[in-house]
Design an enzyme around this catalytic site. Structure first.
Site, PDB file in Angstrom:
ATOM      1  N   HIS A  19       0.355  -1.193   0.000  1.00  0.00           N
ATOM      2  CA  HIS A  19       0.086   0.264  -0.166  1.00  0.00           C
ATOM      3  C   HIS A  19       0.930   1.226   0.410  1.00  0.00           C
ATOM      4  O   HIS A  19       0.306   2.629   0.341  1.00  0.00           O
ATOM      5  CB  HIS A  19      -0.488   0.397   1.007  1.00  0.00           C
ATOM      6  N   ASN A  28      -3.356 -13.064  15.152  1.00  0.00           N
ATOM      7  CA  ASN A  28      -4.818 -12.092  15.035  1.00  0.00           C
ATOM      8  C   ASN A  28      -5.184 -11.864  16.371  1.00  0.00           C
ATOM      9  O   ASN A  28      -5.480 -13.132  16.824  1.00  0.00           O
ATOM     10  CB  ASN A  28      -4.911 -12.296  13.584  1.00  0.00           C
TER      11      ASN A  28
END
Ligand SMILES: [Zn+2]
Length: 245
Positions: free
Chosen positions: A124, A218
């Site tokens: 990104h 996570n």
């Protein structure tokens, strides 16, 4: 849940480990989730209530309401003074020790490089790089934050200086994405950390992995948990800290 002994066995058994990280890696360094509007103050006639966070980081906002874009960007995306955490540091150590082929990151804060990682694919982009939209002159990391006036302008051609980040409505940087896929295809162990794996490109990249060991770290469950060999619903820096080199 998996154990740290199992994790260390996978690390020992693997020859080509790749780490793929999302926002969770950075939040542990104190980087706020840009989707939250906490801490934003209305300034320079900008009323943030009118906009969604996704719009505030979109190419449309940059093109049509640059004053709004840069006010949000300056308040939310300045990483000056933010330091890498134990997860960034362990990954840099692993690469140095020849135990990690590379890092693929969705984060735009440059913290992996600051920790010492060399092969970092920023899918990104990065807030540490800026360039002029018109003449493409490159500008240093602080260019947007130190610019005079509402909108940072190129001192050569007067064009708008923009960050080298992928905004909503833009496509991913081709080279970083190609390198990321190459890393995943060459890996026998993929460690995915700090991403919910719900939206693309994160989801598709994890699905592309064909190697032996998939490890997911996570805080919340992800749709890929059932495909993984090891799953940790814990802090990434805590789990990675347990890796013995
Ligand atoms: Zn220019």
């Amino acid at each position: 849940m998996s154990t740290y002994e199992e994790l260390n066995k996978v690390i020992r058994d693997s020859k080509h480990i790749v780490f793929f990280g999302g926002a969770g890696v950075s939040t542990e360094s104190g980087i706020p989730d840009f989707r939250s509007k906490d801490g934003l103050y209305n300034n320079r006639d900008v009323q943030f209530e009118r906009y969604t966070p996704e719009y505030l980081l979109s190419i449309d906002c940059l093109d049509y309401e640059p004053k709004v874009f840069y006010e949000f960007y300056r308040q939310k995306l300045n990483v000056e003074g933010i330091e890498p955490n134990a997860a960034h540091k362990k990954l840099a150590e692993m690469e140095k020790a020849g135990k990690l082929d590379g890092v693929i990151t969705q984060n735009i804060d440059g913290l992996h490089q600051k920790a010492g990682s060399v092969n970092v694919q920023e899918v990104h982009g990065s807030t540490l790089r800026n360039y002029c939209k018109r003449c493409h002159k490159k500008y240093p990391a602080d260019a947007i934050f130190t610019a005079e006036g509402d909108i940072p302008k190129c001192h050569i051609c007067g064009g708008v200086i923009r960050p080298d980040v992928t905004l909503y409505g833009e496509s991913l940087p081709t080279e970083a994405w190609r390198n990321a896929i190459k890393l995943v295809h060459g890996a026998d162990c993929l460690i995915v950390g700090g991403t919910s794996l719900v939206v693309n490109p994160a989801a598709s990249l994890a699905m592309d992995f064909r190697g032996e060991h998939l490890v997911i770290i996570n805080r919340d469950p992800t749709p890929a948990d059932r495909m993984a060999e090891l799953v940790f619903h814990e802090s990434i820096s805590k789990v990675l800290s347990q890796i013995e080199l």
